[in-house]
Design an enzyme around this catalytic site. Sequence first.
Site, PDB file in Angstrom:
ATOM      1  N   ASN A 165      -6.851   8.606 -13.572  1.00  0.00           N
ATOM      2  CA  ASN A 165      -7.191   7.991 -14.860  1.00  0.00           C
ATOM      3  C   ASN A 165      -8.312   6.955 -14.776  1.00  0.00           C
ATOM      4  O   ASN A 165      -9.006   6.724 -15.759  1.00  0.00           O
ATOM      5  CB  ASN A 165      -5.936   7.402 -15.531  1.00  0.00           C
ATOM      6  CG  ASN A 165      -5.269   6.351 -14.695  1.00  0.00           C
ATOM      7  OD1 ASN A 165      -5.495   6.251 -13.481  1.00  0.00           O
ATOM      8  ND2 ASN A 165      -4.436   5.540 -15.314  1.00  0.00           N
ATOM      9  N   LYS A 188      -8.750   8.619  -0.577  1.00  0.00           N
ATOM     10  CA  LYS A 188      -8.575   9.978  -1.104  1.00  0.00           C
ATOM     11  C   LYS A 188      -8.433   9.894  -2.624  1.00  0.00           C
ATOM     12  O   LYS A 188      -7.431   9.419  -3.142  1.00  0.00           O
ATOM     13  CB  LYS A 188      -7.314  10.637  -0.532  1.00  0.00           C
ATOM     14  CG  LYS A 188      -7.273  12.125  -0.857  1.00  0.00           C
ATOM     15  CD  LYS A 188      -5.901  12.727  -0.667  1.00  0.00           C
ATOM     16  CE  LYS A 188      -4.976  12.479  -1.831  1.00  0.00           C
ATOM     17  NZ  LYS A 188      -5.453  12.982  -3.136  1.00  0.00           N
ATOM     18  N   PRO A 243       7.388   9.366  -8.565  1.00  0.00           N
ATOM     19  CA  PRO A 243       7.889  10.309  -7.547  1.00  0.00           C
ATOM     20  C   PRO A 243       6.973  10.379  -6.313  1.00  0.00           C
ATOM     21  O   PRO A 243       7.461  10.400  -5.179  1.00  0.00           O
ATOM     22  CB  PRO A 243       7.900  11.657  -8.278  1.00  0.00           C
ATOM     23  CG  PRO A 243       7.953  11.318  -9.730  1.00  0.00           C
ATOM     24  CD  PRO A 243       7.265  10.007  -9.896  1.00  0.00           C
ATOM     25  N   THR A 244       5.652  10.377  -6.519  1.00  0.00           N
ATOM     26  CA  THR A 244       4.756  10.410  -5.354  1.00  0.00           C
ATOM     27  C   THR A 244       4.836   9.086  -4.592  1.00  0.00           C
ATOM     28  O   THR A 244       4.823   9.073  -3.353  1.00  0.00           O
ATOM     29  CB  THR A 244       3.297  10.694  -5.778  1.00  0.00           C
ATOM     30  OG1 THR A 244       3.282  11.808  -6.666  1.00  0.00           O
ATOM     31  CG2 THR A 244       2.419  10.996  -4.590  1.00  0.00           C
ATOM     32  N   GLU A 262       1.141   1.069  -6.774  1.00  0.00           N
ATOM     33  CA  GLU A 262       0.845   0.818  -8.196  1.00  0.00           C
ATOM     34  C   GLU A 262       1.289   2.057  -8.949  1.00  0.00           C
ATOM     35  O   GLU A 262       0.588   3.078  -8.945  1.00  0.00           O
ATOM     36  CB  GLU A 262      -0.654   0.574  -8.387  1.00  0.00           C
ATOM     37  CG  GLU A 262      -1.157  -0.727  -7.798  1.00  0.00           C
ATOM     38  CD  GLU A 262      -0.646  -1.950  -8.534  1.00  0.00           C
ATOM     39  OE1 GLU A 262      -0.082  -1.833  -9.635  1.00  0.00           O
ATOM     40  OE2 GLU A 262      -0.804  -3.056  -7.985  1.00  0.00           O
ATOM     41  N   CYS A 296      -1.578   3.369 -17.059  1.00  0.00           N
ATOM     42  CA  CYS A 296      -0.278   3.012 -16.487  1.00  0.00           C
ATOM     43  C   CYS A 296       0.400   1.872 -17.235  1.00  0.00           C
ATOM     44  O   CYS A 296       1.606   1.854 -17.421  1.00  0.00           O
ATOM     45  CB  CYS A 296      -0.474   2.609 -15.037  1.00  0.00           C
ATOM     46  SG  CYS A 296      -1.738   1.341 -14.847  1.00  0.00           S
ATOM     47  N   GLU A 476      -2.554  -5.770  -7.082  1.00  0.00           N
ATOM     48  CA  GLU A 476      -3.995  -5.599  -6.903  1.00  0.00           C
ATOM     49  C   GLU A 476      -4.676  -6.753  -7.623  1.00  0.00           C
ATOM     50  O   GLU A 476      -4.108  -7.344  -8.548  1.00  0.00           O
ATOM     51  CB  GLU A 476      -4.452  -4.244  -7.452  1.00  0.00           C
ATOM     52  CG  GLU A 476      -3.920  -3.135  -6.558  1.00  0.00           C
ATOM     53  CD  GLU A 476      -4.566  -1.781  -6.716  1.00  0.00           C
ATOM     54  OE1 GLU A 476      -4.701  -1.328  -7.855  1.00  0.00           O
ATOM     55  OE2 GLU A 476      -4.897  -1.175  -5.675  1.00  0.00           O
TER      56      GLU A 476
HETATM   57  N1  LIG Z   1       0.251   0.957 -11.660  1.00  0.00           N
HETATM   58  C1  LIG Z   1      -1.028   1.322 -11.647  1.00  0.00           C
HETATM   59  O1  LIG Z   1      -1.904   0.540 -11.327  1.00  0.00           O
HETATM   60  C2  LIG Z   1      -1.415   2.737 -12.002  1.00  0.00           C
HETATM   61  C3  LIG Z   1      -2.747   2.981 -12.320  1.00  0.00           C
HETATM   62  C4  LIG Z   1      -3.111   4.280 -12.664  1.00  0.00           C
HETATM   63  C5  LIG Z   1      -2.160   5.311 -12.724  1.00  0.00           C
HETATM   64  N2  LIG Z   1      -0.878   5.046 -12.420  1.00  0.00           N
HETATM   65  C6  LIG Z   1       0.142   6.106 -12.515  1.00  0.00           C
HETATM   66  O2  LIG Z   1      -0.354   7.321 -11.984  1.00  0.00           O
HETATM   67  C7  LIG Z   1       0.253   8.431 -12.626  1.00  0.00           C
HETATM   68  C8  LIG Z   1      -0.802   9.427 -13.033  1.00  0.00           C
HETATM   69  O3  LIG Z   1      -1.624   9.743 -11.954  1.00  0.00           O
HETATM   70  P1  LIG Z   1      -1.487  11.096 -11.110  1.00  0.00           P
HETATM   71  O4  LIG Z   1      -0.971  12.188 -11.991  1.00  0.00           O
HETATM   72  O5  LIG Z   1      -2.782  11.281 -10.401  1.00  0.00           O
HETATM   73  O6  LIG Z   1      -0.339  10.708 -10.060  1.00  0.00           O
HETATM   74  P2  LIG Z   1       0.185  11.545  -8.797  1.00  0.00           P
HETATM   75  O7  LIG Z   1       1.300  10.749  -8.224  1.00  0.00           O
HETATM   76  O8  LIG Z   1       0.416  12.947  -9.163  1.00  0.00           O
HETATM   77  O9  LIG Z   1      -1.038  11.564  -7.777  1.00  0.00           O
HETATM   78  C9  LIG Z   1      -1.658  10.377  -7.324  1.00  0.00           C
HETATM   79  C10 LIG Z   1      -2.377  10.648  -6.020  1.00  0.00           C
HETATM   80  O10 LIG Z   1      -1.424  10.968  -5.017  1.00  0.00           O
HETATM   81  C11 LIG Z   1      -1.812  12.145  -4.332  1.00  0.00           C
HETATM   82  N3  LIG Z   1      -0.603  12.790  -3.825  1.00  0.00           N
HETATM   83  C12 LIG Z   1       0.230  13.624  -4.479  1.00  0.00           C
HETATM   84  N4  LIG Z   1       1.270  13.968  -3.688  1.00  0.00           N
HETATM   85  C13 LIG Z   1       1.085  13.347  -2.506  1.00  0.00           C
HETATM   86  C14 LIG Z   1       1.813  13.299  -1.280  1.00  0.00           C
HETATM   87  N5  LIG Z   1       2.944  13.981  -1.111  1.00  0.00           N
HETATM   88  N6  LIG Z   1       1.333  12.545  -0.279  1.00  0.00           N
HETATM   89  C15 LIG Z   1       0.207  11.822  -0.440  1.00  0.00           C
HETATM   90  N7  LIG Z   1      -0.537  11.835  -1.567  1.00  0.00           N
HETATM   91  C16 LIG Z   1      -0.108  12.581  -2.595  1.00  0.00           C
HETATM   92  C17 LIG Z   1      -2.575  12.921  -5.391  1.00  0.00           C
HETATM   93  O11 LIG Z   1      -3.405  13.906  -4.791  1.00  0.00           O
HETATM   94  C18 LIG Z   1      -3.356  11.819  -6.058  1.00  0.00           C
HETATM   95  O12 LIG Z   1      -4.489  11.464  -5.306  1.00  0.00           O
HETATM   96  C19 LIG Z   1       0.995   7.854 -13.807  1.00  0.00           C
HETATM   97  O13 LIG Z   1       2.380   7.803 -13.510  1.00  0.00           O
HETATM   98  C20 LIG Z   1       0.438   6.452 -13.929  1.00  0.00           C
HETATM   99  O14 LIG Z   1       1.293   5.536 -14.541  1.00  0.00           O
HETATM  100  C21 LIG Z   1      -0.482   3.774 -12.045  1.00  0.00           C
HETATM  101  C1  LIG Z   2      -6.739  -0.303 -18.834  1.00  0.00           C
HETATM  102  N1  LIG Z   2      -6.917  -1.278 -17.805  1.00  0.00           N
HETATM  103  C2  LIG Z   2      -6.754  -2.548 -18.460  1.00  0.00           C
HETATM  104  C3  LIG Z   2      -8.234  -1.242 -17.248  1.00  0.00           C
HETATM  105  C4  LIG Z   2      -5.867  -1.176 -16.785  1.00  0.00           C
HETATM  106  C5  LIG Z   2      -6.063  -0.106 -15.779  1.00  0.00           C
HETATM  107  C6  LIG Z   2      -4.932  -0.021 -14.796  1.00  0.00           C
HETATM  108  C7  LIG Z   2      -4.331   1.307 -14.691  1.00  0.00           C
HETATM  109  O1  LIG Z   2      -4.229   2.301 -15.300  1.00  0.00           O
END
Ligand SMILES: NC(=O)c1ccc[n+]([C@@H]2O[C@H](COP(=O)([O-])OP(=O)(O)OC[C@H]3O[C@@H](n4cnc5c(N)ncnc54)[C@H](O)[C@@H]3O)[C@@H](O)[C@H]2O)c1
Ligand SMILES: C[N+](C)(C)CCCC=O
Length: 502
Positions: A165, A188, A243-244, A262, A296, A476
Amino acid sequence: MRLAALRCASSGTVDVKVPLNFWCGDRVKIKDVSTTEPVYEPATGRVLCELELCGSLEVNQAVQAAQSAYQAWSRMSGMERAHIMIEAARIIENRREDIAEIEVVNNGKSITEARMDVDSARLCIEYYAGVASTLAGQHIQLPGGSFAYTRREPLGVCVGIGAWNYPFQIAAWKSAPALACGNSMVFKPSPVTPVTAVMLAEIYAKAGTPEGLFNIVQGGQETGSLLCHHPDVAKVSFTGSVPTGKKIMEMCSKGVKQVTLELGGKSPLLIFEDSDLGNAVKGALMANFLSQGQVCSNGTRVFVQRQMLPEFLEEVVRRTKDIEIGDPLLESTRMGALVSRPHLDRVLGYVEQARKEGAKVLCGGEPFVPLDPKLRGGYYMTPCVLGDCTDDMTCVKEEIFGPVMSVLSFETEEEALLRANNSALGLAAGVFTSDVKRAHRVVEHLKAGSCFINNYNITPVEVPFGGFKMSGIGRENGQVTVEHYTQMKTVFVEMGDVDSLF
Ligand SMILES: NC(=O)c1ccc[n+]([C@@H]2O[C@H](COP(=O)([O-])OP(=O)(O)OC[C@H]3O[C@@H](n4cnc5c(N)ncnc54)[C@H](O)[C@@H]3O)[C@@H](O)[C@H]2O)c1
Ligand SMILES: C[N+](C)(C)CCCC=O
């Protein structure tokens, strides 16, 4: 070093031909590629490129490059590292438009938002350049003139794993503190959005970092898992789903590696009847519709005090209907395309489910097909406001990660707090009220890592960001990150004779 050119004029015109892996200071074309995956342009549905995925050979090469760069980088003073990071920030500023346009092409968000993301990345690198020169330990006096001191030492090779995202911003938010503290990094990106992180790698190299300091390996869960298990990796900083995140933690536990997680959220936004209506509505829109709702920290459970509900709904629906959807590269567009076809279908499925469970679709929640023929294959939907929501509905319990706002009503502060905290997640929360005492009282009781009073979804890089409960571990941004990217060494110095018992 020449930076690879990827200029784009408009949606539907970009083909990514340059390699997207990067180590030892250069883009790398993998020999004998065994696996590739298509990467799409969300605005049009076109294939942008075939992504070459890294296996263990490539992961080893990248980690080795990072190890050797670490030797040189960790010996430099904080000020020396700061100079190079400031140069990287300057290059980002010069390339702002290039990076933002390519981010749009690969992610689908509007150009206006992509520019904000690039600015956040640059500011983060500038901020941590400042922090690099302030790293210091403590001096502790002991009896007889003896003393001890502490040193903050880097961890070594750190791994960053990103979500789709905020592809460029996440790469910067992870690398800036890691590098400032003297570490090297292998990053990555998500295989869905692999294109811009490698631009950051080129920029660090051009700014003068040692070859191999910041490397990019492309791939999905297999590549990520190779990184987490690698014996020469000291820490993993992960942004992605819960889950990841659990799997990452489990893999890292095998090598007792530090993790920063995160993760996802289902954050509450509490709007009290004494709020300024205009600001509360703007806050709710910012809490739900940035980046097509794929954020997120989004405040997707909007609790509105009963007396204010009718006027709030009228205004929030009116403004949501006005959001201009379409070509994300146009200046006038406020909402672009969701990241992929399967994700769009998943989000639309949540709206359908909400309808079945008794929520009222007050606006949006439909697929959107722009008039421009080149955009017809894109992944668009109309932003949605759901009324009559109750706490037991799927749309209120699960992270949808799309432009869907669930509105709930409440009577009292106590009730709102109980319901707001009734979640296994705790990334963010917000409160709108003109009563300053109530604002602080409510925030004190909200179980969330990042709380907003009378605003939502602002993330200045000097302020720590991260979650409570299952939304994550560590933070972060801000000063605190130094603790996550260094280890403390204590040194005892004896100034007298050894007082031996033997
Ligand atoms: N808290 C935060 O700062 C934050 C910011 C952005 C997104 N998010 C969260 O991310 C999610 C959406 O992103 P997404 O769909 O890319 O998430 P995802 O967990 O599917 O994937 C995230 C990353 O992990 C990698 N990955 C997947 N399985 C793995 C494994 N077994 N081992 C190592 N790496 C692995 C993916 O290739 C990708 O690079 C949402 O739940 C969102 O809330 C959190
Ligand atoms: C939308 N903001 C404020 C840039 C937060 C990004 C953090 C994660 O998705």
